[in-house]
Design a protein around this motif. Sequence first.
Motif, PDB file in Angstrom:
ATOM      1  N   GLU A 171       0.807  -1.224   0.000  1.00  0.00           N
ATOM      2  CA  GLU A 171       0.000   0.000   0.000  1.00  0.00           C
ATOM      3  C   GLU A 171       0.845   1.281   0.000  1.00  0.00           C
ATOM      4  O   GLU A 171       0.330   2.392  -0.104  1.00  0.00           O
ATOM      5  CB  GLU A 171      -0.923   0.005   1.220  1.00  0.00           C
ATOM      6  CG  GLU A 171      -0.292   0.421   2.543  1.00  0.00           C
ATOM      7  CD  GLU A 171       0.695  -0.593   3.120  1.00  0.00           C
ATOM      8  OE1 GLU A 171       1.395  -0.241   4.086  1.00  0.00           O
ATOM      9  OE2 GLU A 171       0.727  -1.733   2.629  1.00  0.00           O
ATOM     10  N   LYS A 172       2.136   1.148   0.113  1.00  0.00           N
ATOM     11  CA  LYS A 172       3.009   2.317   0.304  1.00  0.00           C
ATOM     12  C   LYS A 172       3.023   3.237  -0.917  1.00  0.00           C
ATOM     13  O   LYS A 172       2.828   2.809  -2.050  1.00  0.00           O
ATOM     14  CB  LYS A 172       4.431   1.848   0.603  1.00  0.00           C
ATOM     15  CG  LYS A 172       4.565   1.176   1.966  1.00  0.00           C
ATOM     16  CD  LYS A 172       6.006   0.746   2.219  1.00  0.00           C
ATOM     17  CE  LYS A 172       6.141   0.100   3.599  1.00  0.00           C
ATOM     18  NZ  LYS A 172       7.522  -0.349   3.846  1.00  0.00           N
ATOM     19  N   PHE A 173       3.263   4.514  -0.631  1.00  0.00           N
ATOM     20  CA  PHE A 173       3.390   5.523  -1.680  1.00  0.00           C
ATOM     21  C   PHE A 173       4.862   5.901  -1.805  1.00  0.00           C
ATOM     22  O   PHE A 173       5.483   6.374  -0.854  1.00  0.00           O
ATOM     23  CB  PHE A 173       2.573   6.772  -1.344  1.00  0.00           C
ATOM     24  CG  PHE A 173       2.704   7.882  -2.350  1.00  0.00           C
ATOM     25  CD1 PHE A 173       2.174   7.734  -3.620  1.00  0.00           C
ATOM     26  CD2 PHE A 173       3.368   9.070  -2.036  1.00  0.00           C
ATOM     27  CE1 PHE A 173       2.276   8.751  -4.559  1.00  0.00           C
ATOM     28  CE2 PHE A 173       3.495  10.069  -2.968  1.00  0.00           C
ATOM     29  CZ  PHE A 173       2.943   9.927  -4.232  1.00  0.00           C
ATOM     30  N   ILE A 174       5.433   5.650  -2.990  1.00  0.00           N
ATOM     31  CA  ILE A 174       6.842   5.941  -3.220  1.00  0.00           C
ATOM     32  C   ILE A 174       6.942   6.946  -4.364  1.00  0.00           C
ATOM     33  O   ILE A 174       6.841   6.580  -5.543  1.00  0.00           O
ATOM     34  CB  ILE A 174       7.629   4.661  -3.545  1.00  0.00           C
ATOM     35  CG1 ILE A 174       7.479   3.658  -2.399  1.00  0.00           C
ATOM     36  CG2 ILE A 174       9.104   4.984  -3.788  1.00  0.00           C
ATOM     37  CD1 ILE A 174       8.121   2.317  -2.654  1.00  0.00           C
ATOM     38  N   PRO A 175       7.098   8.251  -4.053  1.00  0.00           N
ATOM     39  CA  PRO A 175       7.112   9.294  -5.090  1.00  0.00           C
ATOM     40  C   PRO A 175       8.341   9.194  -5.993  1.00  0.00           C
ATOM     41  O   PRO A 175       9.346   8.610  -5.636  1.00  0.00           O
ATOM     42  CB  PRO A 175       7.113  10.589  -4.273  1.00  0.00           C
ATOM     43  CG  PRO A 175       7.616  10.221  -2.916  1.00  0.00           C
ATOM     44  CD  PRO A 175       7.270   8.782  -2.696  1.00  0.00           C
TER      45      PRO A 175
END
Length: 340
Positions: A336-340
């Motif tokens: 679910e992580k957000f990695i920009p």
Amino acid sequence: MAITIKDIAKKAQVSRTTVSRVLNDSGYVKEETRKKVMDVIKELNYTPSAIARSLSTSKTNTIGIIVPEINNPFFGEIIKGISQIADENNLNIILCNTDDKRDKELKALKLLKEQRIEGIIITPTYAEDHFSSEYLNTLEHIGIPIILLDGYVKYSEFSGIFIDHIKGAYDATRALINAGHKKIAIINGKQNYTITKDRFKGYVKALNENNIIIEDKYVFYGDFDYESSYEITKKILSMEDRPSAIFVTSNMMILGTIKALYEQNINIPKDMAIIGFDKLDLVNILGMNISSVNGPTIEMGKAGMKMLIDKLNNVSQNDEIKRRIIVPELVLKGSEKFIP
């Protein structure tokens, strides 16, 4: 040629009534006579018919289970839980699969009634349409206790165990939001299904609470199967303004999404974050570490079977409606992580 009670009675030189009493352990029979009958039964290798025995005792010690998707691991685990409690209580099981079709469900109900079963545990089809007065009439007048598992019956009320689909979808969507996502797509099931509507409500609630606009272009409806989610995921990946995360609302659909992502070399979660509804052990076995909200399926099966046994034993009045709502557990594994 099948051995009958008449054959045993003739060889043991007793009446058929005496043989029946020995087989059903009912009524007085001299110990000497009982031994004589049992010796003949052993000699002839006779196995009593469960149906014939039920006719004399008015009990089959059998319960019916009706599920919409026997190949779905979700229902496999539910059946496992039911079976464990049934075994502990010397109950037999007849299992019916409906392919999530109301006509097959109606056929299964009629079949089980003909088999003189003690009670039924059923997950009715999730569709709100495809409804008929014949179906409702059969269900309400079947004359035996019925327990629902994770599915309501329109225009009627029965006791049962249910998952809070709204809360589960809310928790899944909120997990994506908390990870930093603002563009979140949802791959949902059939639009006319109650659980589809409930899971969409949870998705909308989480977005609204966080002042994120619900965009129609990020809302997709499939068929709760692998193929539909595979095609939908490919469409999502081709969008110019594609989302950074996808909430997939069933364990079977998550497989289609994963395949589409892998085919295009999309890294999870670096290029696309995903979270599912209901666990799928195969995904975890392969080390994919997909986050999901999970219902305690085995415990649901156990709870449903215990509720049915209570009704069979008149622990509660048969017309008393009891409903237990289970909140699924959010299990985060990193997808679910957000990695920009």
